[in-house]
Structures are given as C-alpha cells and as structure tokens.
Design a protein around this motif. Structure first.
Motif, short mmCIF file in Angstrom:
data_model
loop_
_atom_site.label_atom_id
_atom_site.label_comp_id
_atom_site.label_asym_id
_atom_site.label_seq_id
_atom_site.Cartn_x
_atom_site.Cartn_y
_atom_site.Cartn_z
N ALA A 179 1.03 -1.61 0.12
CA ALA A 179 0.13 0.10 0.01
C ALA A 179 0.89 1.10 0.02
O ALA A 179 0.55 2.31 -0.41
CB ALA A 179 -1.01 0.74 1.27
N SER A 250 -6.25 4.36 -4.20
CA SER A 250 -6.85 2.76 -4.45
C SER A 250 -8.30 2.46 -4.89
O SER A 250 -9.24 3.14 -4.51
CB SER A 250 -6.97 3.03 -2.42
N ASP A 293 0.07 7.63 -1.66
CA ASP A 293 -0.63 6.18 -1.56
C ASP A 293 -0.82 5.59 -1.01
O ASP A 293 -2.40 4.76 -0.20
CB ASP A 293 1.86 4.96 -1.84
N ALA A 294 0.21 5.66 1.01
CA ALA A 294 -0.72 5.35 1.92
C ALA A 294 -1.60 5.37 1.92
O ALA A 294 -2.45 5.39 3.22
CB ALA A 294 0.42 5.47 3.00
N SER A 296 -4.11 6.72 0.35
CA SER A 296 -5.09 6.52 -0.27
C SER A 296 -5.75 5.55 0.13
O SER A 296 -6.54 5.29 0.36
CB SER A 296 -5.18 6.60 -2.30
N THR A 297 -4.90 4.39 0.63
CA THR A 297 -5.02 2.73 1.20
C THR A 297 -5.80 3.79 2.80
O THR A 297 -7.46 2.50 2.21
CB THR A 297 -3.89 2.07 1.67
MG MG Z 1 -1.95 3.43 -0.85
#
Ligand code: MG
Ligand code: AMP
Length: 345
Positions: A179, A250, A293-294, A296-297
């Motif tokens: 993630a 995500s 990125d992190a 969006s998860t």
């Molecule tokens: Mg992510």
C-alpha cells in the motif's frame, strides 16, 4: 544571382530547422517496464540536455524501480522476503539497512492513520488470496483460516524499533508494504530524474503517478477513473498538476472476486480482517508520493464518516472518496481545482 539564390535557400532551410527544433514542438523520451505488479511508464519532455541524457535518466530510474521491486517483495529472496522468513517464527528481527528508513516511515504512517494503513495485515492478504494475481479465490476463506491469519497479524503501529532491531507484538507476521511501496518507488524514480537535471517528467505506475514540471508548456493533466466504468478509459474528473504533485488511487476494481453478489477486494480493513466495505475508490494528491499512496489506502478503509479526520491526521488536504453507494466526497481544496467530466450520480 546564383549566390543569392543559394543564400536564400540556405536561409529557408535554417529557418525550417530552427522551427522544427523550436520548443513549441515537444520532444519526448519514453519507456515502459513491468514492475511492482503493474506497467510503469516513464515520460520526459523537452529536456535541454537532449535525448541521450533523457534516455540515460529513464534507464537509471527504471533500474532503481526494478531493484526496489525485488527488495520489497514480501515473499521473495530480497530483503523484505528474508525479514518475513524470520518473522514467520519470531517476533523480532534485524532489519536490513536498505529497508530501515521506509519501515520507520511506515510505522509513523500506521500510527497517524489510526491503524487504517497497516502493513502488518500481510497474513490476511494471503488468507483472502490477494497475494497471487494468478490464483484469486472464488469464495471467501473459512472463518477458521481467517482467525488464524488475524492472530498472525501484529500491527506495525505497535512495532518497537531500536537501531536495526525490530520487535513486533507476536510472531507469524508477513509484512506487506503493497500500500505504500509504489509511492516510495515512484518518488525515487522522479528523484533520480531530477538529480539528472530533468525538469519535465511523469512516472505513471498503472494510474498512480508523480509529475514534475510541465507538458508542452502546460501543466500535466491527469484523469481520475470512474471505479464502475466499463472501459478502462472512463474518467470522472480531470486535474492539472503542480510541479512535484503525485496522485494515488486505491480502488476495489483493481484486484477482486465476486461471490454471492458481493465484491471481495484487496484492501483489508485491519479492524475487521475483511475487505473494507465503505468505498469504491479513494484518491489522494500530495507532493510526497509515499504519503499519497499510504493515505489513499487509509482513506479507502476510513470511508465517508472517518475520511476528514483521518486525512487531517495524515496532513492530506487534497482527496476524493467515492463511497460504496457512489456518493462523492471531495475535500474543499481539491473541489477548488478539480474539473468534473460527468454528472455525479
Ligand atoms: Mg496505497
Ligand atoms: P493500494 O492499492 O495502495 O491501496 O494497496 C493495496 C495493497 O496493500 C493490497 O494489495 C495489500 O497488499 C496491501 N493492503 C491491503 N489493505 C491494507 C491496509 N489496510 N493497510 C496496508 N496495506 C494494505
């Protein structure tokens, strides 16, 4: 007479060549590779250093990405694979120095997301069958299998790191940085290009991307995908990117199977041990691609009720959540910049 005719035609030729090379005509260098489970496209525009230097920068970035892929694979013989081999039967391990800064960052992000982004869920990813693209399950795993997997998922939020020594709450972990690794890798690729003097570039990893500079003298323009569109191309909104901005999404359409009319996808809610149920897709825009990125998860897992609080805790101002019922929740800062391309349903 002959001489002046010759001079005139040389002059025309020169003007033609200059026009051909004018900056209005963008020169692009491109390359595509397969890494991190997706197609990654590198594009550089109008580099003053020329095509050869652009290709060299792309090749260096592509090589770094491939090394990164090997290093962060949870099950391979790379550094994370070896760490996970040890953690299978132990609750502590020595972390390879090349993993350490990103693991420390992931611990921080785990904590600030309130545990919604938690790379400790790796054993659950396996139980749900999302570790193997080629062999997705056709039905949910048995309760007993899930209970065993949950017992072997110590939260990374609770990790204690002292130098290179990592201690988790219990043995059996399979750390999975799926993630956040793509964000970290894309950021590294862009940093390599910047260091090589490249000013205008985009690295696009299957729709997750970071851009620097401009495209053909204008901002890079990207689309945000409709999570329920039939065609890959269908987009709900467009956005012009400022220098260095990354966009990460995500979605429940990336890896999933359907059983009894329900979709089971690869984004796990660490609180339940099952796929998160409140969203279809979550998009975050930030100049730090690993954070984007992190986050969006985490946003996907948070769902509409907790979205604002979790994004605030992570320091994210630009986000869009498409909820499970199709409703769109857009942050005020993103609303001011986004261009909707359809009628919201
Ligand atoms: Mg992510
Ligand atoms: P992304 O597409 O960035 O949301 O990442 C999804 C991938 O991260 C999954 O395929 C899993 O490998 C892993 N993952 C799933 N759920 C979580 C979670 N809640 N926190 C951290 N990693 C997760």
């Amino acid at each position: 007479m002959r001489q002046s005719l010759l001079g005139a035609s040389l002059c025309v030729l020169l003007v033609a060549v200059l026009w051909w090379r004018s900056p209005a005509e963008p020169t692009q260098s491109k390359r595509e590779i397969f890494a991190l489970g997706t197609l990654i496209q590198f594009t550089i525009e109008n580099s003053p250093a020329g095509a050869a230097a652009s290709h060299a920068a792309i090749n260096a970035a592509a090589q770094a990405l491939q090394n990164f892929d090997q290093r962060w694979s949870p099950d391979g013989t790379g550094a994370l694979g070896l760490l996970n081999q040890r953690l299978r039967s132990a609750s502590d391990a020595t972390v390879a120095i090349e993993l350490l800064p990103d693991i420390l960052r992931a611990v921080e992000l785990c904590r600030s997301s309130g545990g919604l982004f938690d790379p400790g869920i790796g054993r659950l990813v396996v139980a749900w069958g999302f570790d193997d693209e080629q062999n997705f399950r056709s039905e949910p795993p048995a309760e007993s299998l899930l209970a065993n997997a949950r017992a072997a998922c110590p939260s990374l939020c609770l990790a204690r790191v002292d130098g290179q020594h990592l201690r988790l709450d219990s043995p059996g972990a399979r750390l999975d940085f799926g993630a956040s690794a793509k964000g970290r890798a894309v950021g590294q690729a862009i940093a390599i290009m910047r260091a090589a003097g490249i000013a205008n570039a985009i690295v696009n990893a299957g729709g997750d991307l970071q851009a620097i500079g401009r495209a053909s003298g204008r901002a890079w323009r990207v689309g945000i995908r409709d999570p329920r569109a039939d065609g890959e191309q269908a987009i709900v909104a467009a956005l012009n990117l400022a220098d260095g901005e990354a966009v990460f999404t995500s979605g429940d359409y990336e890896r999933y199977f359907e059983y009894a009319g329900q979709r089971y996808h690869h984004i796990i809610d660490p609180r339940t041990g099952a796929p998160a149920v409140d969203a279809r897709s979550a998009t975050v825009v930030h100049t730090d691609p690993m954070l984007a990125d992190a986050a969006s998860t985490a946003l996907f897992v948070a769902g509409p009720k907790q979205a604002a609080a979790v994004m605030q805790a992570l320091g994210v101002e630009l986000y869009l959540l498409i909820a499970a019922d199709g409703a769109r929740l857009v942050s005020p800062a993103l609303q001011a910049r986004i261009e909707w391309l359809d009628d919201p349903r």
